[in-house]
Design an enzyme around this catalytic site. Structure first.
Site, short mmCIF file in Angstrom:
data_model
loop_
_atom_site.label_atom_id
_atom_site.label_comp_id
_atom_site.label_asym_id
_atom_site.label_seq_id
_atom_site.Cartn_x
_atom_site.Cartn_y
_atom_site.Cartn_z
N HIS A 1 3.65 14.65 46.60
CA HIS A 1 3.28 15.69 47.55
C HIS A 1 2.00 15.25 48.27
O HIS A 1 1.29 14.38 47.80
CB HIS A 1 3.07 17.00 46.80
CG HIS A 1 2.99 18.21 47.68
ND1 HIS A 1 3.93 18.49 48.64
CD2 HIS A 1 2.07 19.21 47.75
CE1 HIS A 1 3.60 19.59 49.27
NE2 HIS A 1 2.47 20.07 48.75
N CYS B 1 6.17 16.95 53.63
CA CYS B 1 4.83 17.42 53.31
C CYS B 1 3.74 16.55 53.94
O CYS B 1 2.75 17.06 54.47
CB CYS B 1 4.65 17.50 51.81
SG CYS B 1 5.03 15.96 50.96
N ASP C 1 -2.57 23.93 51.58
CA ASP C 1 -1.31 23.20 51.58
C ASP C 1 -0.43 23.72 52.71
O ASP C 1 0.22 24.77 52.57
CB ASP C 1 -0.60 23.37 50.24
CG ASP C 1 0.63 22.48 50.14
OD1 ASP C 1 0.98 21.82 51.15
OD2 ASP C 1 1.25 22.45 49.06
#
Lengths: 325, 657
Positions: free
Chosen positions: B449, B405, B465
């Site tokens: 994250h 991520c 995201d």
């Protein structure tokens, strides 16, 4: 215990107050809560300080675990207090006794107690007497706290107020009760004097006769009250046999004469001491003797009971109530 | 008093101190542990007569040297670490002179304080058994020296201490609930300086994937009302602005004016129990409106920072809004801050960004185009991405195409900035696994994250995201399920076993309960509990009365328990006579052991008191017959025995000499 004069005086006054409050004790006696006192020991005060410090630390760090630990220890200390108090509360004093002793020796006091459940951990002490040895009996079925108190003068002896103490199980608290038990005994004259033991008039020394007696064992018979212990077959008894007595053929007596008036020492006590010494020696040899004291009929005989009578007479010589046995 | 002649209970005392030392074995300075160990060994050898007692002068010198050592190591005696070290060396010094009962008590006390220090230091449920064992041993040591008995067996000492602890537990619980807690500390403590796992101030490629193999709990959360779906549970943490082409860092200064979001949805309330991080970040659902429970402030970029680092488990309440809007424009400084890129780095990416932007009509459309590019480029989401070179974004986009991520967030923000769209990287956690046993969401480090926020004129900061397009399942399911496929050691061993998850949930729930209800039981938790017990308006007086009442009940319980137990039965006439006989023997210095029967007692008494041998023997025989045999207990028999007793008394007096 090192204590200042002031505290000792204060303690004595508290004790006297407590003794007045509870009166004389008669056995058997069950210790009631109202006569049982309890205070933290030095270790207990330290523990209390520890709890306070822990509480402050736990509060300061706002730490639940530390506080829980602190509260747990607080509960622990309170449990310790109750458990210590329970060592005495409800305990029964069944009997108490003291053996006669010679002046200059120690009177041994023993109390038989019956406690709740596990044997309590008790200690007997006496504040009036000089620092005395007190022996907790350990592991006995009925605990028997004992105390040895030094005695100096002959005559009737009454136990001073006693203190029954316990710090078990954690030593954080000391609980005690004062006892005014009617424990009395006789204190015999001091064993002293080095004059030679007077020969018995007209009779041969007893020692030779005794030797003869030992030689001629006739038979064994059942034990009867009053038999001499020297004749009991102890080895057989220890093996599980009933009490048997050895019978001997022939028994010759030696007799000695211990006369108060025949002694020249101006000090009455010294004369009594000398007589006591002779009596004890004669009894130890298994001899026959006569004790003559002024103002009382002569005592003639042998054996432990005779010795006992003689020593009683000597202990009470010249005292009120000497006529009493 | 003859206390000092009692033997010192060496083994149990050494065990007590050793267990106290053990609690601090990984935290105390090694030399302190060495000193404690040496003292333990020394005392053990000494107690076995292998060593002579230490001279007073030596002890004084050793003690002073140890104090100097503490002073040199810590420069203070204040604070938990220094205090613990102080206790360790002082306990060790005391072992050099432990001869009396009082010395033993001191060592036991030191051990107890060591347990307290451990409680203050660490409170995990896992360590609780250690604390219990250590405290129990210390109290058993106190029990071993408690009474007048010459020696107390270890079993008996542990039994006495354990029994008292059990009896004390109800009072402890009562006090725990009812003793009023204070708000805040009496005085401030030096903060502990320990590194914790968790999100850091900066993010390099791979830093979050390192974190993601950790199954440690980051925090636990409980929602008031329904929890938002997993894809909405973005727990916002550090916001990163400075990029050097490889690493993202926080902005040191404030730089930009605040952009306050305006809520456009209902507030979301939740309770968080944050594990210690050693840092100041407080996590909340994006976007956080306020956090209560610890003094904190809000930065210009919407982070909530605690005033002091979180060094212990921290409980706080948060309010968030899932939907917000921003009124007004981004300040010039803010725009400059979030559009700057390091010169001469990631040039291919910048060229790509310019090309795409040229084709887009608006920033909004451009941001969608880049997402489409990410989706189409065939990126692979992996826990074990390859190492990237200094131009990390170029390397990712045009070369390795495999990342976590953090890689995608970094690349996306770079592409945005290259096109003049203000963008920042936000780190935090996504998701959280529902623990059905504890009734809360457990957010683990593996759910760390990173995502981005971009500024769109007219809309304000918008969360984007990029991981959601590369690996939609990550966002849909949360981290741990993904991890199972990636293969952590535990999961590859057991597979995705249901019982294993249940076990983990149970343990975690127990831990949570422990942390929330015991360790973090502070003033607000206390009031909360009392409220739920229906004591909403209770004041200090009421609490005191309740406490006193409970304590009285406990006292009654204690009284009843201590009354219980085999009561010594009142002896009959025969028993009393026998007791008198025993008292007589006792006064003649003959103690009786518990296991001895009448015959053994008599045999021993005869050996000691030959003058009364016959009467003793016959007395014992009679007692035996009356008590255990067939003979009838009659008054005359008792009288005869009493007569014998008197004879024994008489006979044994004269022969005491």
């Amino acid at each position: 215990m090192a204590q200042g004069k002031l505290t000792t005086g204060f303690r004595n006054r508290i004790r006297d107050w407590a003794l007045r409050r509870q009166g004389a004790d008669a056995l058997p006696l069950t210790l009631a809560a109202r006569r049982i006192y309890i205070l933290p020991t030095r270790a207990g005060w330290t523990f209390a300080m520890l709890i306070v410090v822990m509480f402050i630390a736990g509060m300061n760090y706002d730490n639940g675990l530390a506080l829980l630990f602190t509260f747990w220890l607080t509960g622990f200390a309170l449990v310790a207090m109750v458990q210590t108090q329970r060592n005495l509360a409800g305990t029964q004093l069944l009997s108490a006794g003291a053996a006669p002793a010679f002046a200059g020796d120690h009177v041994a006091i023993a109390i038989v107690v019956s406690t709740r459940g596990a044997a309590a951990d008790l200690r007997l002490s006496c504040e009036d007497a000089a620092p005395s040895e007190s022996v907790p009996a350990s592991g006995s079925a009925d605990d028997m706290p004992q105390l040895h108190i030094e005695v100096r003068r002959r005559g009737h002896w009454h136990a001073p107020p006693l203190r029954l103490t316990s710090t078990a199980p954690f030593g954080l608290f000391r609980t005690w009760t004062w006892l005014t038990l009617d424990i009395s005994t006789l204190v015999y004259p001091r064993l002293a004097g080095n004059l030679a033991i007077p020969e018995s008039p007209g009779v041969d020394g007893g020692a030779a006769n005794m030797v003869n007696n030992q030689d001629e064992l006739a038979w064994l018979r059942d034990f009867r009250d009053g038999d001499s212990p020297r004749q009991v077959a102890w080895k057989a008894y220890a093996r599980g046999a009933p009490l048997l007595v050895r019978e001997y053929r022939g028994y010759a007596m030696a007799s000695r004469d211990f006369d108060f008036s025949a002694l020249r020492d101006p000090d009455v006590e010294a004369r009594l001491s000398q007589l006591a010494r002779w009596c004890v020696d004669a009894a130890a040899r298994g001899e026959h003797w006569t004790l003559r004291l002024p103002d009382s009929p002569p005592l003639t005989g042998a054996g432990p009971e005779h010795l006992e009578q003689c020593l009683q007479k000597l202990a009470l010589h010249g005292m009120r109530g000497s006529a009493a046995a | 008093m003859n206390r000092s002649v009692k033997p010192v209970p060496t083994n149990i005392m050494l065990a007590s101190f050793a267990s106290g030392v053990l609690l601090h074995i990984d935290r105390a300075p090694p030399w302190c542990l060495g000193v404690a160990l040496a003292a333990l060994i020394w005392h053990w050898l000494y107690s076995r007569g292998r060593l002579r007692p230490a001279a007073t002068a030596l002890r004084v010198i050793v003690t002073l040297a140890l104090l100097a050592g503490i002073a040199a190591t810590f420069r203070t005696f204040n604070g938990l670490s220094a205090g613990t070290a102080f206790l360790l060396v002082m306990g060790a010094a005391k072992l050099l002179e432990t001869r009396t009962q009082r010395d033993v008590a001191v060592v036991a006390t030191v051990s107890l304080v060591l347990v307290l220090a451990a409680c203050l230091d660490r409170q995990s449920l896992l360590r609780l058994p250690l604390y219990l064992a250590s405290g129990w041993t210390a109290l058993a040591t106190i029990a071993a020296i408690g009474g007048a008995r010459t020696s107390t067996s270890a079993v008996r000492a542990f039994g006495a201490a354990g029994g008292a602890l059990l009896l004390a537990l109800p009072l402890a619980a009562l006090c725990f609930v009812l003793v009023p807690r204070m708000q805040g500390a009496l005085w401030s403590m030096p903060a502990s300086e320990r590194g914790q796992t968790g999100l850091a101030d900066e993010m390099s490629p791979g830093s979050i994937s390192e974190l993601s193999v950790s199954e440690d709990i980051a925090f636990r959360a409980r929602f008031e009302g329904a929890a938002p779906p997993v894809a909405q549970r973005y727990w916002r943490g550090p916001v990163l602005h400075d990029f050097d082409g490889y690493t993202w860092r926080r902005q040191a200064g404030t730089g930009a004016t605040q952009q306050q979001p305006v809520p456009t949805s209902a507030p979301l309330r939740y309770h968080v129990l944050l594990e210690p991080t050693g840092r100041v970040y407080l996590f909340g659902i994006d976007s956080i409106a306020s956090i209560q429970g610890r003094r904190n402030f809000r930065t210009f970029d919407g982070q909530i920072l605690a005033a002091l680092p979180v060094t212990e488990t921290l409980a706080y309440d948060g309010v968030s809004y899932l939907q917000t809007r921003f009124d007004g424009a981004l300040s010039t400084t803010g725009r400059r801050l979030d559009t700057q890129l390091p010169s001469g780095r990631n040039l291919r990416s910048i060229a790509l960004a310019r090309e795409l932007r040229a084709r887009a009509t608006s920033d909004r459309q451009y941001s969608m185009m880049v997402l489409d590019y990410f989706r189409a480029a065939g990126f692979e989401y992996t826990l074990t991405p390859p190492l990237l070179d200094q131009d990390s974004v170029d390397d990712l986009i045009f070369n390795t195409r495999r990342g976590f991520c953090g890689h995608f967030a970094s690349a996306y923000a770079t592409l945005m900035r290259a096109a003049g769209v203000p963008a920042r990287v936000v780190t935090g956690y996504l998701g959280g696994a529902w623990n059905p046993i504890g009734g809360y969401y457990a957010v683990r480090q593996s759910q760390a994250h990173a995502w981005t926020e971009i500024w769109i004129d007219g809309e304000g900061w918008v969360r984007v995201d990029p991981t959601a397009v590369v690996a939609p399942e990550r966002v849909q399911q949360g981290g741990s399920e993904l991890l199972a496929r990636s293969g952590s050691a535990l999961n590859s061993l057991f597979g995705d076993a249901g019982w294993l998850r249940d076990l983990r949930d149970s343990w975690d729930a127990a831990n949570n309960w422990w942390q929330e209800r015991i360790v973090k039981f502070n003033r607000s938790a206390q009031l909360d509990l009392l409220r739920r017990l229906g004591l909403e308006h209770i004041d200090y007086l009421g609490m005191a009365l309740l406490l006193a009442g409970g304590a009285v009940l406990w006292g009654l319980m204690l009284w009843a328990v201590s009354m219980r137990g085999p009561r010594g039965t009142t002896p009959d006439a025969l028993g009393r006579t026998w007791n008198r006989f025993l008292a007589l023997l006792a006064s003649r210095g003959i103690g009786i052991a518990a296991h001895e029967g009448p015959r053994a007692i008599a045999a021993r008494a005869v050996a000691r008191l030959p003058a009364a041998a016959a009467d003793i023997g016959s007395f014992a025989s009679r007692y035996e017959q009356l008590r255990f045999g067939t003979a009838e207990q009659s008054e005359s028999a008792i009288r005869a025995m009493r007569a014998q007793l008197r004879r024994i008394a008489r006979a044994t007096t004269a022969n005491r000499r």
